[in-house]
Each structure stands twice: as structure tokens, then as C-alpha cells.
Design an enzyme around this catalytic site. Structure first.
Site, short mmCIF file in Angstrom:
data_model
loop_
_atom_site.label_atom_id
_atom_site.label_comp_id
_atom_site.label_asym_id
_atom_site.label_seq_id
_atom_site.Cartn_x
_atom_site.Cartn_y
_atom_site.Cartn_z
N CYS A 11 24.04 39.88 14.69
CA CYS A 11 25.12 39.23 15.44
C CYS A 11 25.29 39.79 16.84
CB CYS A 11 26.44 39.32 14.68
SG CYS A 11 27.19 40.96 14.65
N CYS B 241 24.08 45.40 16.69
CA CYS B 241 23.62 44.76 15.45
C CYS B 241 22.45 43.83 15.76
CB CYS B 241 24.76 43.96 14.82
SG CYS B 241 24.27 43.00 13.38
N CYS C 125 2.52 59.04 -8.43
CA CYS C 125 2.10 60.25 -9.15
C CYS C 125 3.28 61.00 -9.75
CB CYS C 125 1.28 61.15 -8.23
SG CYS C 125 -0.43 60.60 -8.07
N ARG D 214 31.48 37.60 -19.52
CA ARG D 214 32.36 37.59 -18.36
C ARG D 214 32.26 36.30 -17.54
NH1 ARG D 214 27.88 40.34 -17.72
NH2 ARG D 214 26.61 40.16 -15.84
#
Length: 627
Positions: free
Chosen positions: A446, A443, A186, A72
Site C-alpha cells: 500500500c 509498505c 538432515c 464449530r
């Protein structure tokens, strides 16, 4: 007669672009853009950028080309395997348009050379990355440099393109990302209940112990959380030691028998004897080598292995197990025969390596049968063990095209028409879009106040920042903390670091500090300071802000409106035919929340062990970057 002067003749493609794009094409011809990632999306995107005529394109990618990329990632050929993606992409794409300047960087985008000033030199940044940590880093750097970012990702037939503009739209971290699945040690080693448990055991434990680096030499497994099962953990360590002893017989006729009897007979008998473990579970069934061997028939292991779409029975898995063990043993012995400088050779799992895949697939299926779990085909196990979500070339091509179309809108300054775009096969329409959402004020990336802090590296101490900048200039009270990506550097209960220089605290150029105001009545929003180092005059302060700032206060939350959508923190019902956004998260990245947890201690210890096995596969529904 004087010769007539000739003007450069525009190509047919340029004429079409000029007609369709208008004035913005002139800016495109003079623009400098950055593309991070040269994989599935990156190859298509670079082709589009080059043919569109962007003046200068920088490509950053640390990865090298693998065989699995060639189906691809069309810029690469077989002769490019193991070469740098960025360098080969530059060479291949440069042939499409020799008038475009291409610069390739075979490097990590998080390297210090790619600092804020470097990001700020670009008109726009395109993300085509394959890991969450790097995507978050580029998101943060673009916000700090105030550069538009076009984020993109694909998974199978689904794709996503997001336009990120500081202060105008949501950033990559405005929405909580789903956490990757993890499994306790485990569960993997003693009580598997799903095929993935057995696959992880075969890939990360058995293969590594037999052909790779022993568990006691790598941090893949940790047992911190299992202290209450100390006896069981000690038994697991004995298993690893026993396998290490069996490795000494590698290449002998008895080697497959010894491995089989160790992990599928003796270890299972030991687990069966732990009665408390099976009170609510079905006991596993130990296998006998001779009995299984007699039922295996005469079909060769390599013949069975070719039927990768079939689900093999116990006898077929046994045949492939023994055959792959012999193949891998020969390979390892040949490699060790050519050892130099005392370096011990090991084998690594590779989803495209049939020998390693056959061993992991057959081992996982035999263990599944022992624990009453449905086995899987080799093809399915390859997807799960290799963390493969099928990559569709056409999805990459469509996503890359959408990136460039959104970039045109950004370069025009026409943000009202910029969209969040989704590709999906199952919806009413293949391509769906929605308007950009405003930034989420909560946020941690930002939704903060950002500024640059200029620091004299020879004089500046943390106390200079606290007293001269935060308290004197910005008016902070006593209740605040200073954090970086490692942990908390200062708060009212942690003053040990005040006298230390920034360099002693690991705070250097282009790193970030986050100031969290803990005032209970009217706190400020978080302050993010990017560090710039510069020698300052002796008669000046050793730390100064690059500009005066006014830090806003945090908004108050009206709990009566908690059921409404608030700035991206609560998803509204998805519109018909539109795809709800999703993502993945890195457990290793300490965000602001993680810093708060570490607040009452000193600099957070980054060497803490992880008591979980992280399965590389993404959570269902997440947008995953194609590499």
C-alpha cells in the site's frame, strides 16, 4: 368501496435494526458485500450478515467440509461432509432470511474471474481465510479496487479484527509477519532433538514411504543445501529404496518386523557409526525387535490407542505401531484390489483418521525414545502433526460480530471511530482496541503509487512501456526496474525482454507490474500497475495509462529518530491489556524484496527446489485463521 392498499410490514428484527442503526440501515439494505472464506469465522459471519439484512452477499471458498469442522462450523451437518463449504453455507444461511440474495462460488479467490473490476463492484469485503497467501491477495485486490476490507483471524481464545481502508489505515502487509519455523532435512532424518522433529519424520517421511507416494516422486524433501553431506544424502536415498522393497511384503506376518528393524535398528546402527555426528550429541540407541516385543505384554493395540491423553511407554508404542501397521496394510491392499485404469492407490495422513494418527504417533514416539527425546501423548501429537490450534466456537462468534460492528462504522464513513480490535483471555479485559494506524509508507503493497495500464495484447511490448510511458510520460531516468510476481523483467542490465510482447512474458489481464526507481539521489516511490487488456486503435500507442498520475518521491529517513515509532515499522511498547499484533508469512510468496534479489537475472525460475521442510504449525503468538 375500493379495497385498501397494504404496505409491506417490516419484521420486528428490521424495526430494531432501523432504530439502532439509523440512516445507515438503508444503505445496508441496498449493499453488495463479499465474504471470502466459509469456515469457522465465515459461518458465524455469514449468519450475522444475513440476519442484519445486507442485500446481496457473495461467498467464495474452495474448501470442502470435513468431519473436524462440525464441532464449530454450525452451518454444516454430517450429511454435508465432502461437499462445498460455499454452496452448503449458502443453502443453510438462506433459510435465516429469504429476502437476502446469496451467491456462492466454489472456487479459488485467486482465479482470474475474480478480477479488480469484480472486487470494485462490492461496497465492502470481509476476509475469513485460512492461509496467508490468499489473505495477502485479497488485501492487494481490495487496495487496487479501492474497496474497504475487514480482516479477521482467531487462534484459540485470541482473535483480531482489522479495518483496512486504502490511504487511511495500515494494510495487511504494512507490518512484517513472523516466518514459520523450518527444519533442514538432515535434522529431521539424522539428528532430531525435539519432538516435532520426530513427528515430521513419522508423518512426512516414514508414513509417506510406506503407504503414500515415495519420496523420489514428490518434492517434500530437497537436499540442495546438503551438498557437503553428499555421502549421507546418498545413504538416505538408499533408505527410501529399501523401504520401497519392504512394501512388497505388505500384508505378511513379517511386515511389521521388517519395517521396525529397518528404521529403528539398521538405520540407527548406520547413524551411530558416523562418529563425527555425535561429538557434541548423545548417540541414539538402536532397538531390538524381539526384546521390545517380549516386553510389550498382552494389551491390544487398539486398547492402548484409546488412551490418547496418556504418554505411552516403549512397549505400548510398539504395540500400537504393529497394530496400526496391520490396519493400514489391510486398507491399502483392499483399495489396491479394486484398482482401475492402472491407477495405484495410496493413503494420506489425516489427523481425524485414527489408523494414520496411531501409526504416526507410535512411530514418532519410538524414534523420540531412541534419540533420548521425551515422547508425547497421542493427543499432543495430533495437534502438532495436524497443525491444530484449538478452535473455540465462541471466539469465532465474537470475532464475526466485531467484524460486522466495524463494517457499520465503515458504511457510515465514520472512520475515526473504526478500531483495530483484539480478543484475549489473559488480558485485563477480554476485548481491547486501538485506533487505526496510518499506512506505512515503506509498505511494498500500500506504500506505492497505483494505477491501471491499458494494454493492447496484440501489439504491446515491454519496450512500449519503458519508452512511451515510463520515460516519456512519467519522466523516469535510466535507473529503474520492472518486476512482476515471478521476478525482474527489465533493468539497465537486462534488456533481453524489451522486444517481447506482454503475453510472451506471462503478463496478462489483472496481473501486476511493479516499477522500482533506483535513482540514488531522489527516487520515486514504487509504482504498481494493474494490467487491463483492450484492443486499441492502430494509430494510438499500444499501452496507455488509464489516468494521469504524479508519482511522489520517497521520503528521506532521519536516522537520528530511529528509536521512535515510524509508520508501523517499529512497534511501540504495547499498552497494558492490549495485544501486540503478529502474523505468519508464506515462504513461497516472492515479495518486492525477493524481486530485488532476483533483479540481475532474467525472469526468476519458479521451479527452484526448497531445501527445507516447512512445518505447518504457526509460530507462537501469531494470529492464525481458523478454517
Amino acid at each position: 368501496m375500493e379495497p385498501a392498499t397494504t404496505k409491506p410490514v417490516a419484521t420486528k428484527r428490521e424495526r430494531y435494526y432501523r432504530q439502532s442503526l439509523g440512516a445507515v440501515y438503508g444503505r445496508i439494505k441496498q449493499s453488495r458485500v463479499l465474504m471470502v472464506g466459509a469456515g469457522g469465522i465465515g459461518c458465524e459471519l455469514l449468519k450475522n450478515l444475513v440476519l442484519t439484512g445486507f442485500a446481496e452477499i457473495h461467498i467464495v471458498d474452495l474448501d470442502t467440509i470435513d468431519l473436524s469442522n462440525l464441532n464449530r462450523q454450525f452451518l454444516f451437518r454430517h450429511e454435508h461432509i465432502k461437499k462445498s463449504k460455499a454452496l452448503v453455507a449458502k443453502e443453510s444461511a438462506g433459510k435465516f432470511n429469504p429476502h437476502v440474495k446469496l451467491e456462492a462460488h466454489h472456487a479459488n479467490i485467486k482465479d482470474p474471474q475474480f478480477n479488480i473490476d469484480w472486487f470494485a463492484s462490492f461496497q465492502i469485503v470481509f476476509n475469513a481465510l485460512d492461509n496467508i497467501d490468499a489473505r495477502r491477495h485479497v488485501n492487494k485486490m481490495c487496495l487496487a479496487a479501492n474497496v474497504p476490507l475487514i480482516e479477521s483471524g482467531t487462534t484459540g481464545f485470541n482473535g483480531q479484527v482489522q479495518v483496512i481502508i486504502k490511504g487511511k489505515s495500515e494494510c495487511y502487509d504494512c507490518n512484517t509477519k513472523e516466518t514459520p519455523k523450518t527444519f533442514p532435512v538432515c535434522t529431521i532424518r539424522s539428528t532430531p532433538s525435539q519432538p516435532i522433529h520426530c513427528i515430521v519424520w513419522a508423518k512426512s517421511y516414514l508414513f509417506t514411504e510406506v503407504f503414500g507416494t515415495s519420496e523420489d516422486q514428490v518434492p517434500d524433501f530437497d537436499h540442495t543445501e546438503d551438498s557437503e553431506n553428499a555421502a549421507e544424502i546418498e545413504n538416505l536415498r538408499k533408505e527410501a529404496h529399501a523401504l520401497k522393497e519392504i512394501r512388497k511384503s505388505m500384508g505378511s506376518d513379517d511386515f511389521p518386523r521388517k519395517i521396525f528393524e529397518k528404521v529403528f535398528t539398521d538405520d540407527i546402527h548406520r547413524l551411530r557409526n558416523m562418529e563425527d555426528m555425535w561429538k557434541t550429541r548423545q548417540k541414539p540407541t538402536a532397538l531390538d525387535f524381539e526384546t521390545v516385543s517380549k516386553s510389550s505384554g498382552g494389551e491390544a493395540g487398539d486398547s492402548v490407542a484409546k488412551r490418547d491423553q496418556d504418554t505411552w511407554n516403549l512397549a505400548e508404542n510398539f504395540t500400537v505401531f504393529c497394530d496400526s501397521l496391520r490396519r493400514l496394510s489391510r486398507r491399502l491392499q483392499q483399495a489396491q484390489g479394486g484398482e482401475t485404469n492402472g491407477v495405484s492407490h495410496v493413503l494420506s495422513f489425516d489427523k481425524d483418521d485414527d489408523d494414520t494418527l496411531d501409526f504416526v504417533a507410535s512411530s514418532a514416539n519410538i524414534r523420540s525414545i531412541i534419540f533420548g527425546i521425551e515422547p508425547r501423548s497421542k493427543f499432543d501429537i495430533k495437534q502438532m502433526a495436524g497443525n491444530i490450534i484449538p478452535a473455540i466456537a465462541t471466539t469465532n462468534a465474537m470475532t464475526a460480530s466485531l467484524c460486522v460492528l466495524q463494517a457499520f462504522k465503515v458504511m457510515r464513513g465514520d472512520l475515526n471511530k473504526a478500531k483495530m480490535v483484539f480478543l484475549e483471555r489473559s488480558g485485563a479485559r477480554v476485548v481491547n482496541s486501538e485506533s487505526l494506524r496510518p499506512p506505512n509508507p515503506d509498505c511494498p503493497v500500500c506504500g506505492v503509487m497505483s494505477s491501471r495500464l491499458v494494454v493492447d495484447p496484440l501489439r504491446a511490448t515491454l519496450n512500449d512501456l519503458v519508452q512511451d510511458i515510463l520515460k516519456s510520460d512519467l519522466g523516469y531516468g535510466d535507473e529503474f526496474s520492472i518486476n512482476n510476481e515471478v521476478g525482474t523483467l527489465y533493468d539497465p542490465d537486462l534488456e533481453d525482454n524489451l522486444s517481447k510482447k506482454f503475453s510472451e512474458l506471462g503478463v496478462g489481464a489483472d496481473s501486476f507490474l511493479t516499477i522500482i526507481d533506483d535513482d540514488e539521489e531522489n527516487p520515486r516511490v514504487n509504482l504498481s500497475l494493474s494490467i487491463s487488456e483492450k484492443s486499441l486503435p492502430e494509430d494510438s500507442k499500444p499501452v496507455v495509462l488509464s489516468q494521469s498520475i504524479d508519482i511522489p518521491r520517497k521520503r528521506t529517513v532521519d536516522t537520528s529518530q530511529a528509536d521512535e515509532h515510524t509508520n508501523g515499522t517499529t512497534e511501540p511498547p504495547a499498552a497494558p491489556g492490549k495485544r501486540k499484533r503478529a502474523g505468519s508469512s508464506s515462504l513461497d510468496e516472492p515479495g518486492i524484496e525477493g524481486q530485488k534479489v532476483a533483479k540481475r537475472g532474467k525472469v526468476q525460475d519458479t521451479d527452484q527446489e526448497d531445501d527445507l521442510i516447512l512445518v505447518d504449525g504457526p509460530s507462537q503468538g501469531a494470529i492464525v485463521i481458523d478454517d
